[in-house]
Design a protein around this motif. Structure first.
Motif, PDB file in Angstrom:
ATOM      1  N   THR A 177      89.170  69.960 146.163  1.00 46.84           N
ATOM      2  CA  THR A 177      89.336  70.066 147.729  1.00 46.84           C
ATOM      3  C   THR A 177      91.083  69.899 148.074  1.00 46.84           C
ATOM      4  OG1 THR A 177      88.791  67.913 147.816  1.00 46.84           O
ATOM      5  CG2 THR A 177      87.143  69.994 147.464  1.00 46.84           C
ATOM      6  N   SER A 224      90.460  75.576 149.056  1.00 45.94           N
ATOM      7  CA  SER A 224      91.114  75.126 150.271  1.00 45.94           C
ATOM      8  C   SER A 224      92.377  75.012 151.246  1.00 45.94           C
ATOM      9  CB  SER A 224      90.658  73.668 149.994  1.00 45.94           C
ATOM     10  OG  SER A 224      91.902  73.239 149.483  1.00 45.94           O
ATOM     11  N   ALA A 253      84.087  66.866 149.792  1.00 50.44           N
ATOM     12  CA  ALA A 253      84.914  67.586 150.848  1.00 50.44           C
ATOM     13  C   ALA A 253      85.252  67.109 152.025  1.00 50.44           C
ATOM     14  CB  ALA A 253      84.954  68.969 150.925  1.00 50.44           C
TER      15      ALA A 253
END
Length: 415
Positions: free
Chosen positions: A240, A41, A363
Motif C-alpha cells: 500500500t 495503489s 491502507a
C-alpha cells in the motif's frame, strides 16, 4: 558439503500427500499471476489520478470485501465443503478481474473491488480447511509452510514480471494475467484433486467430537487475533504505502520495486521451510516465535526512519522477511489448533478475517498518516504498533499456560 546441505534441504519437503503438492502448485500459479495487488495503489494514484484519500477508501473497500469473503468461505466450508467453495471462488474471481479493468470511476471501483474480493477471499479459509483434510496432523504446520512457500515463490516471480508488463503494456495487462491465472489454477485443482468430505487423518478415538465452547469465548484466541491483526497491518504496508514511498522518495521504477518484493519471496522460498522444520523438531514454543517475528517486522519500519540512502530499503526488506517467516506459518498453525474437529471453517474464517481487517486498517491508516505527518510519521507509528503486538503475543503465552488439561488437548501443537 554443498550436496549434503542440498539433501538436508530436500528432506524438509518429504512426507506430503499428492493433494498437498497439487494445492501448492495451484497456489503458485495463482500467486505468480496476482499482479494487480502489489501495484493497485500505484495504479489508482498514477494511472487513474485518484487522491491519497480516495486510494485509501478504495483499499478499505478491498479489505471489506475480503472480510465478507473470508466469513462466507469459512461458514460455507463447514456447511457444503471446502472443495466447492475453492472452485467457485477462483473461477468467478478470475472472470471478475477481466471485467475490473473496464471500470475506472471512483464509485464504480469501490463496488467492483468489494464484490471481487468478497468472492476471491472465500478461497482462503476453504484452502486452510483443505490442508486439514489432506495433511497428516504432524505435517500440518509444514503443509501450511509449503503453501506459503508457493505463495512467496509466486510473489517472487509476479511483481518483477508485473513491473516489466506495466512498463511495456500498461496496467491493463495485469488484469488479464490475474484473471487467467485464477481460472488456470482452479482447472488444475478440479482435474487433479477429488473432493474429500472427511479427512482420513481425523481423530479415530473421538470421531463425533462437537464444539463444546464458543469461538467468541476463546479469550486467548481473540488476543492472538489482535496480535495477528497488527502483523497483518505491518505486512500490508509492502503493498500500500511502500510502493508509493519507493517512487516519491527514491524515484524507483515499478521493476525496481518488484525486485524488492522478489527478494522477499526468494528468501522465504529458500529459508522458511528449514526454519520451520528446525522449530518443530526442537519443540520451541510457537507463540514465542510469533513474538520474535513481530519484533523483526516492527524493527523493519524503524529502519526506514533513516531515509538518506536507498540501501535501507533492502535492509528493511530483510528484517520484514525474517519477521514474516517467523510470524505467519505459526499463526496459521495456532489458529487451526484451537478449532475442534468439524469446526475448523469458522475458526479459519475469523482468522483470515483478521488479515482482511488488517488490509483495511493498513491502507487507510497509512495513507492518512502520510497525508498529515509524512512517510516518517507513518514508519514510526507502524514500528511502535508492532511492539504492542509483541506484548499481546506474550500475554497469550501466559493465558495458554494457565488453561486446564481438557482444553490444552486442542492446542497440543503450541505447547
Amino acid at each position: 558439503m554443498l550436496q549434503r546441505a542440498f539433501h538436508k534441504y530436500i528432506d524438509n519437503f518429504r512426507g506430503f500427500s499428492r493433494e498437498i503438492w497439487i494445492l501448492a502448485l495451484i497456489t503458485f500459479i495463482n500467486r505468480a499471476g496476482t499482479m494487480v495487488l502489489p501495484f493497485l495503489s500505484k495504479y489508482l494514484k498514477e494511472d487513474l489520478g485518484f487522491t491519497y484519500s480516495e486510494v485509501g477508501w478504495i483499499m478499505v473497500s478491498f479489505g471489506c470485501g475480503s472480510m465478507v469473503g473470508s466469513w462466507l468461505g469459512g461458514k460455507l466450508s463447514d456447511k457444503i465443503g471446502f472443495y466447492k467453495i475453492m472452485i467457485f471462488s477462483l473461477l468467478v474471481s478470475g472472470i471478475g478481474f477481466f471485467v475490473l479493468q473496464t471500470i475506472t470511476t471512483y464509485h464504480g471501483l469501490l463496488l467492483a473491488i468489494f464484490l471481487i474480493m468478497a468472492v476471491a477471499d472465500m478461497f482462503r479459509p476453504a484452502m486452510f480447511v483443505s490442508l486439514g483434510a489432506y495433511a497428516k496432523p504432524e505435517n500440518r504446520t509444514r503443509a501450511l509452510t509449503l503453501v506459503r512457500l508457493a505463495v512467496n515463490l509466486g510473489f517472487a516471480a509476479g511483481p518483477a514480471m508485473a513491473g516489466l508488463l506495466i512498463m511495456n503494456v500498461g496496467y491493463k495487462g495485469l488484469f488479464w494475467v490475474d484473471g487467467t491465472s485464477c481460472i488456470l489454477a482452479i482447472l488444475i485443482f478440479w482435474w487433479q484433486v477429488k473432493e474429500k468430505k472427511k479427512s482420513i487423518y481425523t481423530d479415530k478415538e473421538h470421531p463425533s467430537e462437537v464444539l463444546t465452547h464458543s469461538v467468541f469465548k476463546d479469550v486467548p484466541f481473540w488476543i492472538f487475533l489482535f496480535g495477528t491483526l497488527i502483523t497483518g497491518i505491518l505486512f500490508f504496508q509492502l503493498f500500500t504505502t511502500l510502493p508509493l514511498y519507493h517512487k516519491e522518495q527514491f524515484n524507483l521504477s515499478e521493476f525496481q520495486s518488484g525486485l524488492l518484493l522478489t527478494l522477499n519471496g526468494l528468501l522465504i522460498f529458500f529459508l522458511e521451510m528449514p526454519i520451520v522444520t528446525y522449530i518443530e523438531k526442537h519443540k520451541i514454543n510457537k507463540l514465542k516465535i510469533l513474538a520474535y517475528g513481530c519484533v523483526g517486522m516492527a524493527g523493519s519500519f524503524y529502519i526506514l526512519l533513516w531515509n538518506g540512502w536507498a540501501g535501507f530499503l533492502v535492509i528493511m526488506m530483510l528484517f520484514m522477511t525474517f519477521g514474516e517467516m517467523l510470524a505467519f506459518p505459526f499463526s496459521n498453525s495456532f489458529a487451526m489448533s484451537r478449532a475442534p474437529i468439524g469446526h475448523e471453517g469458522r475458526y479459519m474464517a475469523i482468522f483470515t478475517m483478521s488479515f482482511s481487517m488488517a488490509h483495511i486498517l493498513s491502507a487507510k491508516t497509512g495513507m492518512e498518516i502520510i497525508a498529515t505527518y509524512g512517510y516518517q510519521g507513518n514508519w514510526f507509528f507502524m514500528g511502535t504498533l508492532g511492539f504492542i503486538g509483541v506484548l499481546l503475543f506474550y500475554w497469550v503465552i501466559k493465558l495458554v499456560k494457565k488453561e486446564p488439561p481438557r482444553y490444552l488437548s486442542t492446542t497440543k501443537e503450541v505447547k
